[in-house]
Design a protein around this motif. Structure first.
Motif, short mmCIF file in Angstrom:
data_model
loop_
_atom_site.label_atom_id
_atom_site.label_comp_id
_atom_site.label_asym_id
_atom_site.label_seq_id
_atom_site.Cartn_x
_atom_site.Cartn_y
_atom_site.Cartn_z
N ALA A 58 0.82 -1.21 0.00
CA ALA A 58 0.00 0.00 0.00
C ALA A 58 0.86 1.26 0.00
CB ALA A 58 -0.93 0.00 1.21
N THR A 59 2.04 1.17 0.62
CA THR A 59 2.93 2.33 0.69
C THR A 59 3.73 2.50 -0.59
OG1 THR A 59 3.14 2.04 3.09
CG2 THR A 59 4.80 3.40 2.01
N MET A 60 4.28 1.40 -1.11
CA MET A 60 5.15 1.43 -2.29
C MET A 60 4.36 0.98 -3.51
SD MET A 60 8.06 2.33 -0.90
CE MET A 60 9.32 1.87 -2.09
N LYS A 61 3.33 1.70 -3.87
CA LYS A 61 2.44 1.30 -4.96
C LYS A 61 3.22 1.21 -6.28
CE LYS A 61 -1.72 3.28 -2.88
NZ LYS A 61 -2.80 4.27 -3.01
N ILE B 69 9.73 -5.27 -3.27
CA ILE B 69 9.83 -4.42 -2.09
C ILE B 69 10.66 -5.17 -1.05
CG2 ILE B 69 8.57 -3.19 -0.29
CD1 ILE B 69 6.12 -3.23 -2.14
N ARG B 70 11.74 -4.55 -0.63
CA ARG B 70 12.61 -5.19 0.37
C ARG B 70 12.28 -4.62 1.75
NH1 ARG B 70 17.62 -7.87 0.24
NH2 ARG B 70 17.70 -7.54 -2.01
N ILE C 288 10.51 -0.75 5.80
CA ILE C 288 10.80 -0.80 4.37
C ILE C 288 12.24 -0.35 4.18
CG2 ILE C 288 10.20 0.08 2.08
CD1 ILE C 288 7.36 0.48 3.08
N ALA C 289 13.06 -1.22 3.62
CA ALA C 289 14.50 -0.93 3.49
C ALA C 289 14.74 -0.05 2.27
CB ALA C 289 15.29 -2.23 3.38
N LEU C 290 14.78 1.23 2.47
CA LEU C 290 15.07 2.17 1.40
C LEU C 290 16.56 2.49 1.38
CD1 LEU C 290 12.06 4.61 1.93
CD2 LEU C 290 12.23 2.71 0.31
N ASP D 228 17.25 8.58 6.59
CA ASP D 228 17.44 9.91 7.19
C ASP D 228 16.79 10.02 8.56
OD1 ASP D 228 14.86 9.74 6.35
OD2 ASP D 228 14.89 11.54 5.10
N ARG D 229 16.60 8.91 9.26
CA ARG D 229 16.00 8.96 10.59
C ARG D 229 16.99 9.52 11.60
NH1 ARG D 229 14.97 3.06 11.77
NH2 ARG D 229 16.89 2.92 10.56
#
Length: 703
Positions: free
Chosen positions: A279-282, A287-288, A482-484, A488-489
């Motif tokens: 739902a987030t990475m449409k 998706i990793r 979600i491993a992007l 930047d956290r």
């Protein structure tokens, strides 16, 4: 006659030759033009459509967690031949289908000549002479007829494919599109469905079967005609023996392996996390996630087994977090995703519930940070009222005078509320929100003392983030699943390092459940009002795990207690990580380690607000201004900076020292007053300590 041709005859002959050449040229041009026009009429290669695959969700190491069928119900998983396909399968595939795959330009003349010779000599088609590239062309534009026109079309498309794509991409596309029966497309989907594993490691029998199936996928479906599949596999092995690709001994051993008769289920690990990620990475094909598939599988099995043991309609949720990175290593949203009675599709790690006593460690942490109590200070556990609120312990008894350490380990309610009254419920709420936690209060209610015993809503994932902050010595980090590529956290402040270490050290000594070992895991349990939720959250030096047990519909479950329902699951979850619990961080230098007898006088015993500490016959210092709980409006007209705030003190032995949020703000003069600079908007704790160690503290709100 002299035998010489007449000039007129020669001229006519030459003109005739020229006419024939011209006609041939025109015919050739017409043919070329027609062919060129026909090629142009084919249109562009349908590469975009061919590259469409099932959305797949993989773990931190690339292992498949869950795949989603395409809109038409087909399973087509992306393939990387170089890294994810067994070399034995590729060797058999090339030997059987296209020996010169890496040498030809899409069409293999030698293979076509061999196919034509076999047709002439046998009277029927033995092999089609199609290369893997030509087969890919046919798969991209499916046609049922077998004709010269269809073959010519495949050849043209194959040449175009070789011009557009490198060989490795052509191979990957073929391995993703090849039919394997039913709605299975591609060698990866087939290997998972038929063998229950990725095609990275295949036996010779499995590899030969996967080579054989695409030749006639429907007739050789394992779930419908396993005998035909078995025979086709053996024919592939026989051909490999004839070609010298496989030894006869190995082929005979492979033939002895039975063929499976049933399809296996495509994996569905971490379904809640996968749904959220999709739902987030449409539109993302792969998706990793940060999850670990092995740990996820172990904890899902644990949750399922324990939920069944707890009784009908009860579910279990578990979340595991890496302390250092804040990465979610496992998320079990329910005991069974497909169990409607347990509302399995609701992710209980994200559900807002009453946390019971699980917020108590943060009350104690702020008390340690403010310096008015120490783990070895004494505190009273006796009946007491805070206005109209009279907290009681879970077992309806009182322990009397106990060390603060024991009060937290036994989760006594009265000491926790007494400390919260001194810390301030609004300040606790503000600090937890500052650390990234979303607290949900009843409508139109402000933070109050009841939040210390569960009178506020919070999620299991937020609790895990907070407890991981204790393990990180007071700095929380937003959870990541979600491993992007870009992370930047930024860390967020929960409490100072010394206070966080002290809380962890106290929780490490909490008596474990029967299946636990002492002094391995720092943990806390909680039970919400009415036995609706049972909690246990704990951490070692590497990982934080949170457990929730209850009914998703919020109905009470008599006897559902955190210590007996959730804590044993927590300790089993740590055991199922497969690693010995890691030690907690070493104490910071600022930690005061001393027995009660050696503590400074103000720290020997906790005293509630309003009860002054006396030293000998002298009155302890008392802050006259600002008043505790007051709101201070400070002028910001001077360039946006806050103007100084006065502090006035009565009593105490000079010199007097002022602390603002635990940091020295200087000494108070003989007039017993001083102007201090407020730290900024929000809650500020002002403490005054005299020469004997006696102290007084107020909490104000600056705006």
């Amino acid at each position: 006659m002299d035998g010489r041709a007449k000039p007129g005859h020669d001229a006519r002959k030459n003109r005739s030759i020229l006419r024939i050449a011209a006609c041939a040229t025109v015919a050739l041009l017409v043919i070329v033009g027609a062919f060129t026009g026909w090629v142009a009429s084919l249109g562009p290669l349908p590469l975009a459509q061919a590259k469409q695959v099932s959305t797949t969700v993989v773990d931190r190491n690339g292992k498949l967690l869950r795949a989603y069928a395409m809109a038409d119900g087909r399973w087509r998983l992306p393939v990387d031949a170089k890294s994810a396909i067994d070399p034995t399968y590729l060797r058999l595939l090339f030997a059987y289908e296209d020996k010169r795959f890496y040498d030809h330009g899409g069409v293999d003349p030698l293979a076509l000549a061999r196919a034509a010779f076999q047709l002439v000599t046998t009277g029927h088609i033995v092999s089609g002479g199609s290369t893997i590239t030509m087969q890919l062309a046919r798969l991209m534009e499916p046609r049922h007829e077998r004709s010269i026109y269809a073959k010519l079309r495949q050849m043209v498309r194959a040449l175009e494919l070789e011009h557009e794509l490198p060989k490795d991409q052509i191979l990957d596309l073929y391995l993703a599109l090849a039919p394997f029966g039913g709605n299975l497309e591609g060698v990866r989907a087939a290997s998972i469905a038929y063998f229950g594993k990725e095609p990275k490691r295949l036996s010779l029998a499995e590899a030969a079967l996967l080579v054989a199936l695409p030749q006639s996928p429907e007739r050789r479906r394992l779930d419908r005609n396993p005998e035909a599949a078995h025979a086709a596999r053996d024919r592939v092995l026989d051909r490999m023996v004839e070609d010298g690709t496989v030894s006869k001994q190995d082929a005979d051993q492979a033939k002895a392996v039975p063929v499976a008769r049933m399809r296996k289920q495509i994996p569905i690990l971490a379904p809640h996390s996968a749904d959220q990620a999709v739902a987030t990475m449409k539109g993302a094909p792969v998706i990793r996630l940060t999850l670990d598939a092995g740990l996820q599988k172990n904890l899902e099995a644990l949750a399922r087994d324990r939920a069944i043991a707890q009784g009908p309609n009860i579910s279990v949720a578990i979340i595991a977090v890496d302390n250092e990175t804040g990465d979610v290593l496992a998320r079990v949203g329910s005991s069974d995703y497909f169990d409607e009675r347990r509302t399995g599709q609701v992710d209980m790690t994200r559900a807002v519930r009453s946390p019971g006593s699980t917020l108590k460690p943060f009350i104690y942490g702020l008390a340690f940070e403010d310096g008015f109590v120490h783990p070895d200070s004494l505190i009273e556990d006796r009946p007491i009222r805070f206005g109209s609120y009279a907290p009681e312990n879970f077992d309806m008894t009182f322990q009397g005078t106990v060390p603060v350490r024991k009060a937290l380990q036994l989760s006594l309610n009265v000491p926790a509320i007494a400390l919260l009254d001194r810390v301030g419920a609004s300040r606790l709420s503000s600090r937890l929100k500052q650390a990234g936690t979303s607290l949900v209060l009843p409508k139109d209610e402000a933070p109050g003392l009841a939040m210390g015993l569960g009178g506020v809503g919070v999620t299991l994932q937020d609790l895990a983030q907070l407890y991981a902050g204790l393990a990180r010595l007071g700095a929380t980090k937003p959870l990541r699943e979600i491993a992007l590529a870009k992370d930047d956290r930024e860390p967020m402040r929960l409490m100072d390092q010394a206070a966080a270490w002290q809380v962890g050290n106290v929780l490490l000594g909490t008596p474990p459940p029967e299946n636990g070992v002492h002094n391995r895991i720092a943990f806390k349990t909680g039970t919400s009002y009415g036995y609706r939720d049972a909690w246990s959250v704990g951490f070692d030096g590497r990982i934080t795990i949170g457990v929730w047990v209850g009914r998703p519909d919020g109905a009470p479950v008599p006897g559902l207690v955190g210590r007996t329902a959730a804590a044993p699951i927590l300790f089993d979850a740590f055991a199922r990580t497969g690693r010995i619990p890691a030690p907690l961080p070493k104490p910071p230098r600022s930690v005061l380690t001393a027995s009660n007898a050696k503590l400074p006088a103000p720290l020997k015993r906790f005293r509630p607000l309003g009860e002054l500490v006396r030293s000998g016959s002298d009155l302890a210092p008392h802050i006259q201004f600002p008043l505790n709980g007051s709101r201070i409006d400070v002028d910001r007209s001077d360039g946006g900076r806050y103007a100084a705030m006065p502090v006035k003190v009565a009593g105490g032995v000079l010199p007097l020292t002022v602390l603002v949020n635990g940091i020295s703000a200087g000494d108070i003069d003989s007039r017993r007053q001083r102007l201090i600079e407020p730290p900024g908007p929000g809650f500020a704790r002002v403490t005054v300590i005299d020469a004997t160690g006696a102290a007084d503290t107020v909490v104000v709100r600056v705006q």
